[in-house]
Design an enzyme around this catalytic site. Structure first.
Site, PDB file in Angstrom:
ATOM      1  N   HIS A  90      -5.848   7.309 -21.203  1.00  0.00           N
ATOM      2  CA  HIS A  90      -5.741   8.733 -20.857  1.00  0.00           C
ATOM      3  C   HIS A  90      -6.987   9.237 -20.145  1.00  0.00           C
ATOM      4  CE1 HIS A  90      -7.822   9.203 -24.756  1.00  0.00           C
ATOM      5  NE2 HIS A  90      -8.192  10.388 -24.334  1.00  0.00           N
ATOM      6  N   ASP A 121      -2.839   2.970 -24.546  1.00  0.00           N
ATOM      7  CA  ASP A 121      -3.975   3.800 -24.150  1.00  0.00           C
ATOM      8  C   ASP A 121      -5.174   2.972 -23.677  1.00  0.00           C
ATOM      9  OD1 ASP A 121      -5.094   6.250 -23.567  1.00  0.00           O
ATOM     10  OD2 ASP A 121      -5.990   6.504 -25.550  1.00  0.00           O
ATOM     11  N   SER A 195     -13.583   9.526 -25.804  1.00  0.00           N
ATOM     12  CA  SER A 195     -12.442   8.706 -25.377  1.00  0.00           C
ATOM     13  C   SER A 195     -12.869   7.689 -24.327  1.00  0.00           C
ATOM     14  CB  SER A 195     -11.338   9.585 -24.790  1.00  0.00           C
ATOM     15  OG  SER A 195     -10.754  10.331 -25.807  1.00  0.00           O
TER      16      SER A 195
END
Lengths: 334, 386
Positions: A90, A121, A195
């Site tokens: 993402h 992901d 992330s």
């Protein structure tokens, strides 16, 4: 499986210097048993743990990067001297878009996204600028997430809140709480901006990539690094696959009029819900779903609370005349 | 999100609310979880491998040796019958330092000593930027904390927060070495709502701020700014780096037309930009939400000029006590649970430099309150990024 081995060559094609560095990260014969204990028993054990954590952090921090992809910020880790960067799917978002890679010293270099696996992901990025002085990028080795065990010590690095000059990538210490094929769970706390950042074992090898969090401080989920190896060819070729695990964001499709203090529309995006509802530049939105809208910020917040596909009643003023329209909220284009 | 990121943040386009965030996988509310966590504390089975080491009783017990000495210099601070903070003894004759904003305004704090004595304290000095208060209790022969050097502390050091008990109240690791917090860094409030907005992303450039990114349709875009332009002057302010540029833009208002001097391919160029309005930041709520997940945060958690950052899950009412290294030396005073991944301490050197002024009464709430005349805590906005 054999494919996997050939792909392994990338991180394994290292100079002897790097091997020497890696060897230095191995816990000493006296430290190893301490790290294998379910928990340190005393001060001597804590010191052994500390020595190993400090050694790993100083070795791996130069390979931890910040990423700016379109409007978003995330983290990543360089895993080869020619600049392959592992990140979260993402964060990369889609193949072949420009990325700015913020190195540990704050310098930014250019890169491009390669493959993205939305289902798990994972994402891959390649730095496209040459390394300074014809050298090599600082990098770390990929470990084997399949070999992780519960209560194993691990550390997380990344750039929570985005890269900040003068702040090194903050370290978090934790342990493997759960390990599966599709995710690793640890108590290394994560938050937005982390992330794509790396999870390391105490040999200094990347074993996971930060992905998402849950409600407790023990719900920090990482993409197992084995999946990058398993799908390396697809990622390196720039393929995009898998259903996104992140829910689509609501999309209305207007731009604000910069100079207005109310919610006057500056521009309407082609094909957007706003255009389909007949809204146009100069319209002033006064209410959204029955709630008063005083300015653009208020509209943004109201929209964030809506789901894709929902029909919302919107009141506008056009040439000072009130008009009511219905708008079907769409998904933000990827 | 820091200011730097805000500058990178999109112009207001609903189409572009790209928020790179970790996704919330559970729908339980943070507060309920927090209560649950606190309830379960102490009930964690030491052999349970599915909860974090920071709550594991055996892990905490391994630190008992570390906190044995420094915990003699820790007191509990109470206001109105409630635990509000810990305090650190910094002078044998009754001098105790604590977190100022946790004290209840107009209420004399009560200090509970390790031996159970309860003493009324007076607030003698206050340093608002660091959020430190100096308390005085009428007693002698306290044991002052042994200071260490935060400068010598390196990332990866194991740390503990001694309380008044045998076990530490929290354990963890040094996340970031002691640093001065820049105005652009986390720990400072966002720019005022009426700040002007240019719409560029910046890097450092040769003799100015280099434009790294121009937001589509932004004031910068309309003014003709281009990527790689190095901005050297805005209005009358020389731009030496990205920080001066950010601050200069912020000092203008939306609608202001500001002359901008740039270097482009070796040539000087004069542009004029009509500043826009800062786009709303829909990610802010989400980031606030994420930062609140799993632990309660201190109300005042920003604006400290110097901090060291660690990953202990510190309860807000356990701020004000020392943070010690494995030698039991205080390398700082815990000042805030600041976010999901971070707690802050004021570095030992900075605290020690303030002690004399705090004791003398030279620093008071009135003299160090920067903007407000009340004794309410300073703004508490955190600004993590996407």
């Amino acid at each position: 499986m054999r494919l996997r081995l050939s792909l392994l060559c990338l991180p394994l094609l290292l100079t002897s210097l790097v091997w020497a560095q890696t060897a230095a990260l191995k816990p000493t014969p006296t430290t190893r048993p301490v790290l294998l204990k379910p928990s340190p028993d005393n001060l001597a054990d804590l010191r052994a743990l500390q020595t190993q954590v400090e050694a790993v952090v100083s070795k791996v921090t130069p390979a931890v990067v910040g990423l700016r992809v379109e409007r978003g910020q995330g983290s990543g880790v360089i895993i080869s001297d020619d600049g392959y960067v592992l990140t979260a799917g993402h964060v990369a978002s889609k193949p072949n878009i420009d990325v700015r890679v913020v190195l540990a010293d704050g310098k930014t270099v250019r890169g491009k996204t390669l493959g993205v696996n939305h289902a798990i992901d994972s994402g891959l990025i390649k730095i496209t600028d040459p390394p300074p002085g014809g050298g090599k990028w600082p990098f770390v080795q990929m470990g084997f997430s399949g070999q992780l065990y519960k209560a194993q010590w691990c550390i997380a690095l990344g750039h929570p809140g985005g890269f900040k000059l003068g702040r090194s990538a903050p370290l978090r210490l934790g342990r493997i709480l759960d390990t599966r094929g599709t995710f690793i769970r640890t108590d290394c706390t994560l938050v937005g901006g982390d992330s794509g950042g790396p999870l390391f074992d105490l040999d200094g090898k990347v074993v996971g990539i930060h992905s998402r969090i849950g409600s407790t401080v023990n719900d920090n989920l990482h993409v197992p690094v084995d999946t990058f190896r398993d799908t390396w060819e697809r990622l390196a070729k720039g393929e995009e696959w898998g259903e996104p695990m992140f829910r689509a964001k609501p999309y209305f499709g207007i731009e604000e009029d910069d100079m207005a203090t109310n919610c006057r529309i500056g521009d309407v995006f082609p094909g957007s819900p706003a255009e389909k509802a007949g809204l146009t530049t100069g319209d002033v939105i006064t209410s959204f779903g029955g709630q008063k809208v005083e300015n653009f910020s208020a509209l943004v917040l109201l929209l964030a609370g809506r789901k894709v596909g929902e029909e919302v009643t919107v009141q506008i003023l056009r040439d000072d005349k009130p008009i009511t329209v219905k708008v079907v909220i769409a998904a933000r284009p990827r | 999100m820091n200011a730097h990121l805000i500058r990178h943040h999109c112009r207001t386009q609903l189409a572009r609310l790209v928020v790179i965030v970790a996704c919330i996988v559970s729908s339980l509310s943070a507060s309920a979880q927090q209560q649950q966590r606190q309830r379960s504390r102490g009930q964690v089975n030491p052999d349970d491998k599915t909860t974090g080491f920071k709550e594991n009783p055996r892990m905490l017990a391994a630190f008992n040796e570390v906190v044995a000495a420094p915990s003699r210099s820790v007191v509990r601070v109470r206001c109105d019958g409630k635990d509000v903070a810990l305090g650190t003894v910094v002078g044998a004759d009754g001098w105790i330092i604590t977190k100022y904003s946790e004290l209840t305004a107009g209420v004399a704090p009560i200090v509970v000593m390790k031996d159970g004595r309860t003493l009324l304290a007076k607030v003698i000095g206050v340093e608002n930027r660091y959020d430190l208060a100096m308390l005085k209790v009428d007693t002698k022969n306290l044991i002052p904390v042994q200071w260490g050097e935060s400068k010598a502390a390196i990332v990866g050091e194991l740390l503990a927060s001694p309380g008044v008990g045998v076990e530490p109240v929290a354990v963890g690791v040094l996340s970031v070495a002691a640093r001065a917090v820049k105005s652009r860094d986390l720990g400072h409030p966002p720019p005022p709502a009426n700040a002007g907005y240019l719409g560029v992303g910046l890097d450092e450039g040769e003799g100015g701020a280099r434009v790294a990114e121009v937001m589509v349709n932004s004031a910068a875009d309309k003014a003709g700014l281009r990527v790689n332009d190095v901005v050297t002057l805005i209005a009358d302010t020389p731009i030496i780096d990205s920080e001066t540029m950010v601050n200069t833009i912020r000092n203008h208002r939306p609608g202001d037309a500001v002359p901008i001097k740039v270097m482009r391919e070796g040539k000087e160029l004069d542009l004029k930009a009509t500043l826009g309005k800062r786009p709303p930041d829909p990610g802010l709520l989400r980031r606030e939400y994420q930062n609140h997940l799993g632990s309660a945060l201190s109300e005042r958690r920003t604006g400290f000029p110097q901090i060291l950052q660690h990953d202990m899950i510190l309860r807000p009412d356990n701020c004000g006590g020392p943070v010690v290294d494995l030698d039991g030396k205080a390398i700082g005073i815990n000042i805030a649970r600041a976010g999901r991944v971070e707690s802050y301490a004021i570095p030992a050197e900075a605290v020690r430099a303030l002690i004399d002024d705090l004791k003398s009464g030279k620093l008071t709430a009135a003299t160090t309150q920067p903007t407000s005349s009340t004794t309410k805590p300073a703004p508490t906005t955190t600004m993590p990024a996407k």
